[in-house]
Design a protein around this motif. Structure first.
Motif, mmCIF file in Angstrom:
data_model
loop_
_atom_site.group_PDB
_atom_site.id
_atom_site.type_symbol
_atom_site.label_atom_id
_atom_site.label_comp_id
_atom_site.label_asym_id
_atom_site.label_seq_id
_atom_site.Cartn_x
_atom_site.Cartn_y
_atom_site.Cartn_z
ATOM 1 N N SER A 156 26.123 41.538 51.630
ATOM 2 C CA SER A 156 25.463 40.417 51.150
ATOM 3 C C SER A 156 26.366 39.445 50.166
ATOM 4 C CB SER A 156 23.954 40.592 50.482
ATOM 5 O OG SER A 156 24.261 41.238 49.148
ATOM 6 N N MET A 157 27.456 40.263 49.399
ATOM 7 C CA MET A 157 28.409 39.687 48.567
ATOM 8 C C MET A 157 29.188 38.764 49.110
ATOM 9 S SD MET A 157 29.224 39.906 45.365
ATOM 10 C CE MET A 157 28.461 41.320 44.792
ATOM 11 N N ARG A 158 28.985 37.213 48.675
ATOM 12 C CA ARG A 158 29.961 36.202 49.086
ATOM 13 C C ARG A 158 30.993 35.819 48.205
ATOM 14 N NH1 ARG A 158 24.549 34.201 50.814
ATOM 15 N NH2 ARG A 158 24.371 32.534 49.023
ATOM 16 N N ASN A 159 30.695 36.346 46.701
ATOM 17 C CA ASN A 159 31.941 35.645 45.886
ATOM 18 C C ASN A 159 31.789 36.702 44.765
ATOM 19 O OD1 ASN A 159 30.117 33.266 46.685
ATOM 20 N ND2 ASN A 159 32.327 32.638 46.549
ATOM 21 N N LEU A 160 32.804 37.531 44.570
ATOM 22 C CA LEU A 160 33.075 38.655 43.624
ATOM 23 C C LEU A 160 34.327 37.993 42.761
ATOM 24 C CD1 LEU A 160 33.176 42.245 43.702
ATOM 25 C CD2 LEU A 160 34.527 41.421 42.094
ATOM 26 N N VAL A 161 34.051 37.649 41.708
ATOM 27 C CA VAL A 161 35.010 36.820 40.545
ATOM 28 C C VAL A 161 35.317 37.903 39.537
ATOM 29 C CG1 VAL A 161 35.219 35.157 38.963
ATOM 30 C CG2 VAL A 161 33.524 34.726 41.092
ATOM 31 N N HIS A 162 36.491 38.124 39.211
ATOM 32 C CA HIS A 162 37.237 38.978 38.498
ATOM 33 C C HIS A 162 38.207 38.149 37.433
ATOM 34 C CE1 HIS A 162 41.231 40.208 39.843
ATOM 35 N NE2 HIS A 162 40.689 40.056 40.858
ATOM 36 N N GLY A 163 38.430 38.796 36.277
ATOM 37 C CA GLY A 163 39.177 38.093 35.185
ATOM 38 C C GLY A 163 39.261 38.865 34.069
ATOM 39 N N ALA A 164 39.804 38.290 32.854
ATOM 40 C CA ALA A 164 39.803 39.032 31.629
ATOM 41 C C ALA A 164 40.679 39.840 31.572
ATOM 42 C CB ALA A 164 38.356 39.641 31.326
ATOM 43 N N GLY A 165 41.750 40.151 32.300
ATOM 44 C CA GLY A 165 42.710 41.084 32.299
ATOM 45 C C GLY A 165 43.491 41.304 33.410
ATOM 46 N N PRO A 166 44.636 41.815 33.422
ATOM 47 C CA PRO A 166 45.173 41.952 34.575
ATOM 48 C C PRO A 166 44.830 43.080 35.490
ATOM 49 C CG PRO A 166 46.536 43.061 32.879
ATOM 50 C CD PRO A 166 45.392 42.277 32.064
ATOM 51 N N CYS A 167 44.945 42.691 36.817
ATOM 52 C CA CYS A 167 44.252 43.647 37.793
ATOM 53 C C CYS A 167 45.522 44.135 38.949
ATOM 54 C CB CYS A 167 43.400 42.943 38.780
ATOM 55 S SG CYS A 167 42.505 44.114 40.030
ATOM 56 N N PRO A 168 45.563 45.783 38.525
ATOM 57 C CA PRO A 168 46.679 46.351 39.476
ATOM 58 C C PRO A 168 46.507 45.710 40.920
ATOM 59 C CG PRO A 168 45.560 47.718 37.936
ATOM 60 C CD PRO A 168 44.707 46.438 37.942
ATOM 61 N N GLU A 169 47.767 45.712 41.479
ATOM 62 C CA GLU A 169 47.763 45.153 42.961
ATOM 63 C C GLU A 169 47.051 46.071 43.892
ATOM 64 O OE1 GLU A 169 51.443 43.922 44.643
ATOM 65 O OE2 GLU A 169 51.842 42.670 42.628
ATOM 66 N N ALA A 170 47.220 47.418 43.688
ATOM 67 C CA ALA A 170 46.336 48.363 44.729
ATOM 68 C C ALA A 170 44.965 48.283 44.358
ATOM 69 C CB ALA A 170 46.867 49.830 44.195
ATOM 70 N N VAL A 171 44.477 48.070 43.168
ATOM 71 C CA VAL A 171 43.179 47.914 43.052
ATOM 72 C C VAL A 171 42.550 46.661 43.912
ATOM 73 C CG1 VAL A 171 41.103 47.405 41.193
ATOM 74 C CG2 VAL A 171 42.792 49.146 40.935
ATOM 75 N N ALA A 208 39.984 45.230 50.919
ATOM 76 C CA ALA A 208 39.755 45.871 52.081
ATOM 77 C C ALA A 208 38.189 46.820 52.241
ATOM 78 C CB ALA A 208 40.628 47.033 52.160
ATOM 79 N N TRP A 209 37.607 46.812 51.171
ATOM 80 C CA TRP A 209 36.270 47.061 51.068
ATOM 81 C C TRP A 209 35.245 46.185 51.399
ATOM 82 C CZ3 TRP A 209 34.134 50.111 46.223
ATOM 83 C CH2 TRP A 209 32.857 50.477 46.417
ATOM 84 N N PHE A 210 35.352 45.091 50.457
ATOM 85 C CA PHE A 210 34.189 44.004 50.342
ATOM 86 C C PHE A 210 34.500 42.768 51.269
ATOM 87 C CE2 PHE A 210 32.764 46.283 46.642
ATOM 88 C CZ PHE A 210 31.404 45.874 46.277
ATOM 89 N N GLY A 211 35.935 42.813 51.798
ATOM 90 C CA GLY A 211 36.215 41.847 52.451
ATOM 91 C C GLY A 211 36.853 40.485 51.803
ATOM 92 N N PRO A 212 37.268 39.516 52.204
ATOM 93 C CA PRO A 212 37.976 38.539 51.457
ATOM 94 C C PRO A 212 36.947 37.548 50.808
ATOM 95 C CG PRO A 212 37.629 37.630 53.824
ATOM 96 C CD PRO A 212 36.830 39.064 53.600
ATOM 97 N N VAL A 213 36.310 38.121 49.866
ATOM 98 C CA VAL A 213 35.379 37.518 48.830
ATOM 99 C C VAL A 213 35.699 37.704 47.565
ATOM 100 C CG1 VAL A 213 33.506 37.904 50.649
ATOM 101 C CG2 VAL A 213 33.792 39.534 48.773
ATOM 102 N N ILE A 214 37.022 38.091 47.078
ATOM 103 C CA ILE A 214 37.265 38.446 45.786
ATOM 104 C C ILE A 214 38.146 37.212 45.272
ATOM 105 C CG2 ILE A 214 38.678 39.912 44.405
ATOM 106 C CD1 ILE A 214 36.274 41.310 46.215
ATOM 107 N N TRP A 215 37.492 37.026 44.138
ATOM 108 C CA TRP A 215 38.192 35.579 43.573
ATOM 109 C C TRP A 215 38.734 36.015 42.255
ATOM 110 C CZ3 TRP A 215 37.928 30.324 45.474
ATOM 111 C CH2 TRP A 215 37.436 30.174 46.701
ATOM 112 N N GLU A 216 39.977 35.683 41.472
ATOM 113 C CA GLU A 216 40.175 35.829 40.402
ATOM 114 C C GLU A 216 40.604 34.403 39.807
ATOM 115 O OE1 GLU A 216 44.163 37.972 38.236
ATOM 116 O OE2 GLU A 216 43.934 38.239 40.332
ATOM 117 N N TYR A 217 40.495 34.551 38.365
ATOM 118 C CA TYR A 217 40.755 33.217 37.547
ATOM 119 C C TYR A 217 41.561 33.971 36.339
ATOM 120 C CZ TYR A 217 37.207 34.937 34.408
ATOM 121 O OH TYR A 217 36.546 35.688 33.459
ATOM 122 N N TYR A 218 42.369 32.934 35.881
ATOM 123 C CA TYR A 218 42.805 33.222 34.516
ATOM 124 C C TYR A 218 42.728 31.735 33.705
ATOM 125 C CZ TYR A 218 46.685 32.674 31.200
ATOM 126 O OH TYR A 218 47.354 32.227 30.128
#
Length: 514
Positions: free
Chosen positions: A279-294, A300-310
């Motif tokens: 059901s997840m359409r938009n998983l937004v993350h920020g507030a710090g650096p995210c390791p590339e592997a994570v 790969a798990w949730f699909g291309p619904v991951i969004w990042e902001y700075y």
């Protein structure tokens, strides 16, 4: 599509779900609207006028959202305060904000009461969402006030406190908008949520996984209400519990920090595969650096619904979706709609693409001032642009890559930690002669706090560091919030200071035993 804005939506469909409490019970739009209106009338009865402030030290509960909505239609600045702070730290913010009213949840009533006394806040303007000594119970007070909309509605705003490296927080106050609050916050929602590809209505459900005491978390939750989405609240972050809620509540959007993504990925495969997250359409993350592997594993798990902001409390920044990031791993994206990013050298001249320099963000219509500190307000500005001390570079296509943090801010679990505060607390201990605080890389938290200490000669700390460290930490725990506490204390013979007296922090890692 027209007709967005929470108050408009609640009037049109009062029975629709607005908030799902952590225990699963539902608060309707009509109920939340009545609370919001009642709180608006309460604030006005206390003399609230446009530009005044209301402080909230609140848990993840519906009244916290109602308070933010009340401020947004009363022309007030809503000041959410980190609930992990000590009474002294809260008192500083409360006294600086000089609020018309102070609100808290029962869970934090004791420490907030202590802060209110220290911050000289009159008891008649202190309110709790429960029955707590030293506070008026909002549930008892609200029935005395109307449930209809207040007259002369005017837009308010959030006022977040941030402090860079000075250790003392300052409120970031933007000029208030004018017009109908529904129109203003509908436009704001279309801009903020639209940049992440989030659509209004459409059975949207937003999951809150972090404390509403953080401006970004509270802001996105309230903005989701303006977009017609229901908001699901959690009391704390439980990785499997989050997956269960995504599945059971058909969650479509959420906001997380990299530490939370890391914790989700640490769940055993059989646990992860147990839950449907489609059901997840938009998983937004920020507030710090995210390791590339994570990030790769999450996509790969949730699909291309991951969004990042700075970005920063002070100005808008960049955004990037999954497809763009896979093509440019490590980037935090291009400028958000209406924003602009520049890289400047020490003389504040633009540098060529691919060259590192200070990251400057355009303030535009969101120009701000640090409340009560014009010197700090001007220090990081260059015309219509502002820097918060980050270093980065922009490629030929306009994608920003962050390289370092000149400000020395430690980002642990998505929370900014300011070394100067911790150093000051360390130096208050009689056995500490000098102190420097840095962040050490951590696979889960991003960074953890490390204190490098020079002890007073012949003191217990100098003679027996291992035995003296626990009492030192106990001393700090009375002065610092738990999340600011050093995870590691290293006692050294001397700290590297230059002839000008400045601590050469870049040399501190070399003093730490491997």
């Amino acid at each position: 599509m027209t007709g967005l804005g929470f108050w408009r939506l609640a009037a049109d469909d009062p029975g629709a779900p607005a908030v799902v409490r952590s225990d699963g019970t539902i608060v309707s739009r009509g109920e939340l609207l009545a609370w919001s209106n009642g709180l608006s009338h309460l604030l006005k009865s206390l003399g609230m006028t446009a530009g005044d402030r209301a402080v909230g030290v609140v848990a993840n509960e519906p009244f916290a959202l109602a308070l933010a909505l009340a401020c947004q239609q009363s022309g007030a600045y809503y000041v959410p305060v980190n609930t992990a702070l000590t009474a002294a730290e809260i008192a500083y913010i409360v006294e600086d904000a000089a609020p018309v009213a102070l609100f808290t949840s029962s869970r934090f009533a004791r420490v907030v009461h202590e802060a209110a006394l220290a911050g000289r806040i009159a008891p008649e303007v202190c309110f709790s969402f429960g029955t707590d000594d030293g506070f008026q119970d909002v549930r008892t007070v609200l029935p005395r006030h109307p449930v209809y909309a207040p007259a002369d509605r005017t837009p308010g705003a959030f006022l977040g406190y941030t402090s860079g490296t000075t250790g003392r927080p300052k409120g970031v106050a933007r000029k208030l908008a004018t017009g109908d609050p529904d129109d203003v916050f509908e436009a704001g929602a279309r801009w903020q949520l639209g940049m992440f590809g989030i659509e209004p209505l459409a059975s949207g459900v937003h999951l809150v996984t972090s404390p509403l005491s953080h401006t970004a978390v509270s802001g996105l939750a309230v903005t989701s209400l303006h977009f017609g989405h229901a908001v699901v609240l959690t009391e704390s972050f439980d990785p499997e519990g989050v997956l269960r809620l995504i599945q059971d509540q058909h969650v479509t959007t959420t906001h997380m920090v990299p530490t939370q993504l890391h914790r989700l990925l640490r769940l055993p495969e059989d646990v992860r595969s147990r839950y449907d997250v489609s059901s997840m359409r938009n998983l937004v993350h920020g507030a710090g650096p995210c390791p590339e592997a994570v990030k790769r594993d999450m996509i790969a798990w949730f699909g291309p619904v991951i969004w990042e902001y700075y970005g920063a409390t002070e100005a808008a920044g960049t955004v990037i979706d999954s497809f763009e990031w896979l093509e440019r791993p490590g980037s935090v994206g291009r400028a958000q709609p209406g924003a602009e990013v520049r890289i400047l050298d020490a003389s504040r001249n633009d540098v060529p693409a691919g060259t590192s320099g200070a990251v400057f963000l355009r303030m535009g219509a969101h120009a701000f001032e640090y409340r009560g500190d014009p010197t700090k307000t001007e220090a990081g500005r260059h015309g219509d642009f502002v820097t918060v001390g980050d270093v980065g570079c922009i490629d030929d296509d306009g994608y920003l890559y962050l390289l370092a943090r000149v400000s020395e801010v430690i980002v642990s679990g998505g929370v900014n930690i300011y070394p100067a505060e911790i150093e000051a607390a360390l130096l208050a201990h009689p056995d500490v002669r000098d102190a420097g605080v840095i962040g050490l890389p951590d696979p889960e938290w991003g960074e953890t706090v490390c204190a490098v200490v020079e002890a007073v000669p012949d003191s217990p700390l100098a003679l027996s560091p291992a035995e003296s460290t626990p009492p030192l930490l106990e001393f700090l725990s009375e002065r610092l919030a738990r999340f600011k506490m050093p995870r590691r204390v290293e006692v050294v013979a001397a700290l590297p200071r230059g002839e000008n007296g400045k601590l050469r922090k870049h040399l501190l890692p070399d003093l730490i035993a491997k």
